[in-house]
Design an enzyme around this catalytic site. Structure first.
Site, PDB file in Angstrom:
ATOM      1  N   ASP A  67       0.854  -1.190   0.000  1.00  0.00           N
ATOM      2  CA  ASP A  67       0.000   0.000   0.000  1.00  0.00           C
ATOM      3  C   ASP A  67       0.889   1.239   0.000  1.00  0.00           C
ATOM      4  O   ASP A  67       1.960   1.225  -0.605  1.00  0.00           O
ATOM      5  CB  ASP A  67      -0.933  -0.035   1.222  1.00  0.00           C
ATOM      6  CG  ASP A  67      -2.192   0.810   1.042  1.00  0.00           C
ATOM      7  OD1 ASP A  67      -2.080   1.960   0.601  1.00  0.00           O
ATOM      8  OD2 ASP A  67      -3.296   0.327   1.362  1.00  0.00           O
ATOM      9  N   SER A 100     -11.186   0.042  -0.676  1.00  0.00           N
ATOM     10  CA  SER A 100      -9.981   0.058   0.156  1.00  0.00           C
ATOM     11  C   SER A 100     -10.262  -0.253   1.612  1.00  0.00           C
ATOM     12  O   SER A 100      -9.332  -0.555   2.365  1.00  0.00           O
ATOM     13  CB  SER A 100      -9.301   1.430   0.066  1.00  0.00           C
ATOM     14  OG  SER A 100      -8.667   1.589  -1.177  1.00  0.00           O
ATOM     15  N   HIS A 158      -3.396   6.568   3.930  1.00  0.00           N
ATOM     16  CA  HIS A 158      -4.192   5.435   3.448  1.00  0.00           C
ATOM     17  C   HIS A 158      -3.657   4.101   3.949  1.00  0.00           C
ATOM     18  O   HIS A 158      -4.415   3.245   4.433  1.00  0.00           O
ATOM     19  CB  HIS A 158      -4.200   5.465   1.920  1.00  0.00           C
ATOM     20  CG  HIS A 158      -5.080   4.457   1.270  1.00  0.00           C
ATOM     21  ND1 HIS A 158      -4.717   3.133   1.093  1.00  0.00           N
ATOM     22  CD2 HIS A 158      -6.322   4.571   0.723  1.00  0.00           C
ATOM     23  CE1 HIS A 158      -5.678   2.485   0.474  1.00  0.00           C
ATOM     24  NE2 HIS A 158      -6.671   3.326   0.232  1.00  0.00           N
TER      25      HIS A 158
END
Length: 622
Positions: free
Chosen positions: A49, A473, A116
């Protein structure tokens, strides 16, 4: 009385929205914890990620040590020439280096300034220790972690902090998978890998070099998850046929400024002549098709770039008999016409075309030959991948200041999230596999990140250390955490067994309709059913035979019952970091008694014979 009930229900709803257990209750995770006491201990999470804030309390254990075995920061070039880095790119930080940096309060060795990767890793396996009640813990809060930082997202300067440029090199995917494979072997733990990136474009038929690398990784025994994508809610797929001598116009509405990519795939045996009409009526072309599989016709037309490539020189390294027509529109907004003429179509002239960006947040779209679906991202189209999609469970959340926030127009509770991509793949395989509730999830937030500067995204009761995560996600990490719990129950589960168990552990309702389908897959994931179906596989086999280990938990001595006499038996005990604790060999054995003379915790006992193979069992030392 009715008004009182409504007020109580509203207050109860507020409490749920302000806390973290909404999604856990939806997928029956609370029942899993209550009935089976699972935590992900002894399982390895590999997260590909945007990196991780390893200083966040979610990723530090009760003794103050990092829960990360490694961080591989592929975006940081400083360690590329390190003799301990055989991968040629990035910088590697091991468990010891991370612990030392934590103990010394050193500047971070690696960061996730966007937020994120930190939030999504928290959904999988954060331990919730950023609050006293731990309400925002992830699915597998005691799992071991490897974080691979493979990309950067763009954001501008904010709150006195510098901005960040975007970075992504798809060639890093194969390197990341090799690193993951090497470290999984080194640590010796059952593992689950999530790559939380991907967008519409490419062949999406499982034939790209990236999809093939993922399949090779899975064939090596590594379970892999990649979400279907966030490219739903817009007319971004067009397909049809162009017969020989026929001319068709694909109408592209470029409604937003910036670059818009048109990506079309068709048979290598066919030949399309291409013209492009601008919004002002000026026509570029016609341009003849590349002659053969190694030929290309590239045209730089200023604010339009066209690359028409044979099958051996297209941009995705596909091994299929397909060629690619890629057009970047970077100029004015308006309606463009991509005119295709069938110069020769012995294979029928079928084509698939996509637009990017084109989703529910963008007005770019096709105006002709629109066919719904086919918006899956290319990495998710790998044949052996596990593909989650996302549905809505909560209408909103209460932010850190106690104000109710919500996303509007993205679906009601129970519905598919409007932004979720849909299948099938371009070779007509089913996608997705399962659906999970990612609207709205909560994950770890760190100060001074792009995520945390949105105060309304910080959740009430989270001490400024937790906030919202949504979209596919968020759904994919939830599924990844459930797989970690399945591996805690049975470390020897194969990727195909895991995929089949997940598909058979879903709920169906009025929203999913008849399953499987290319919107919901096999339905909404039920974690309790997944664990029960995992357990129902029975005792792990040793070449078709059952073996039993007892007692577990144990104060020291335990027995291994092989069920029959075997020759050349070895018994090895490993800790959760994959380090060998003890090793014994027996010329022959049926009942083995051993002592585990180490500190309390979870360990793995690997029993092997020369002819029958091996089996790994879990044991708890009290």
């Amino acid at each position: 009385m009715k008004n009182t009930i409504k007020i109580l229900f509203f207050l109860f709803s507020m409490q749920l929205l302000a806390q973290g257990p909404v999604i856990r209750a939806e997928v029956n995770l609370d029942d899993v914890y209550t009935q089976y006491g699972l935590s992900g201990e002894g399982v390895l999470i590999v997260m590909i990620d945007r990196g991780i804030d390893y200083t966040h309390p979610d990723f530090i254990d009760e003794n103050g040590n990092t829960r990360l075995a490694y961080i591989y920061d592929m975006v940081d070039p400083t360690g590329a020439n390190d003799p301990n880095n055989p991968y040629g790119v990035g910088t590697i930080h091991d468990h010891e280096a991370l612990n030392t940096a934590l103990a010394n309060n050193d500047p971070p060795l690696s960061t996730d300034r966007f937020g994120h990767g930190t939030a999504t890793t928290g959904i999988i396996c954060g331990n919730g220790s950023g609050t006293t009640d731990g309400q925002f813990h992830g699915v597998a809060p005691k799992a071991t972690i490897i974080s691979i930082k493979i990309t950067h997202d763009y954001f501008p300067p904010f709150n006195g902090q510098p901005g960040q440029d975007a970075f992504f090199d798809p060639s890093y995917i194969a390197i990341a998978l090799q690193f993951a494979s090497d470290k999984i072997a080194e640590l010796g733990l059952p593992s689950i890998t999530l790559m939380n990136i991907g967008s519409i474009g490419g062949p999406t038929d499982g034939t790209s070099m990236y999809s093939r690398a993922i399949d090779q990784y899975v064939q090596s025994g590594h379970t892999f998850v990649c979400g279907i994508g966030d490219d739903g809610g817009r007319e971004n797929h067009a397909s049809g046929t162009v017969s020989q001598g026929q001319t068709i116009d694909l109408l592209v509405d470029k409604a937003n400024s910036g670059n818009l990519r048109f990506d079309l795939w068709y048979s290598e045996s066919d030949r399309f002549t291409v013209s492009i009409e601008r919004p002002n009526g000026i026509v570029e072309g016609p341009f003849t098709a590349p002659n053969g599989p190694n030929d290309s016709v590239d045209e730089n037309l200023g604010d339009i770039f066209m690359a028409h490539r044979g099958k051996n020189v297209e941009f995705w390294g596909s091994d299929a008999e397909r060629r690619e027509l890629l057009i970047d529109f970077s100029g004015t907004t308006g309606t463009y016409k991509v005119r295709l003429q069938g110069a020769s179509t012995p294979n029928g002239g079928e084509f698939h075309s996509t637009l990017n960006p084109s989703n529910f947040t963008s007005n770019n779209k096709f105006l002709s030959y629109v066919v719904p679906g086919y918006s899956i991202n290319d990495y998710a189209s790998a044949a052996l991948n596990i593909v989650p999609t996302d549905y809505v469970i909560s209408e909103g959340w209460y932010d850190i200041n106690g104000n109710f926030q919500q996303f509007t127009g993205q679906g009601d509770p129970g519905e598919l999230w409007i932004g979720a991509s849909k299948g099938p793949t371009q070779d007509e395989r089913l996608a997705p596999d399962i659906a999970a509730p990612g609207e709205i999830a909560f994950g770890a937030y760190s100060p001074n990140t792009w995520y945390s500067h949105y105060v309304t995204s910080l959740v009430q009761g989270g001490n400024g250390l937790y906030g919202i995560q949504n979209a596919v996600s968020a759904a994919s990490p939830l599924v990844t955490g459930i797989i970690a719990l399945m591996l805690e129950v049975k470390p020897n589960l194969t990727p195909s067994q895991i995929k089949n168990i997940l598909r058979n552990s879903c709920n169906q309702d009025a929203f999913t309709g008849s399953v499987p389908n290319n919107t919901w897959g096999y339905g909404k994931i039920n974690a309790l059913l997944a664990i029960q179906n995992t357990i129902s596989l029975g005792t792990d086999p040793l070449k078709g035979k059952s073996i039993v280990l007892y007692p577990s938990p144990t104060n020291g001595w335990f027995t291994i019952d092989l069920g029959k006499e075997y020759s050349d038996v070895s018994v090895k005990i490993y800790n959760i970091m994959g380090q060998l604790i003890s090793s014994e060999k027996y010329n022959s054995a049926k009942m083995i008694q051993q002592e585990i003379n180490v500190s309390t915790g979870m360990y793995f006992v690997k029993v092997s014979t020369a002819k029958e193979g091996s089996n790994t069992l879990r044991i708890i030392k009290q």
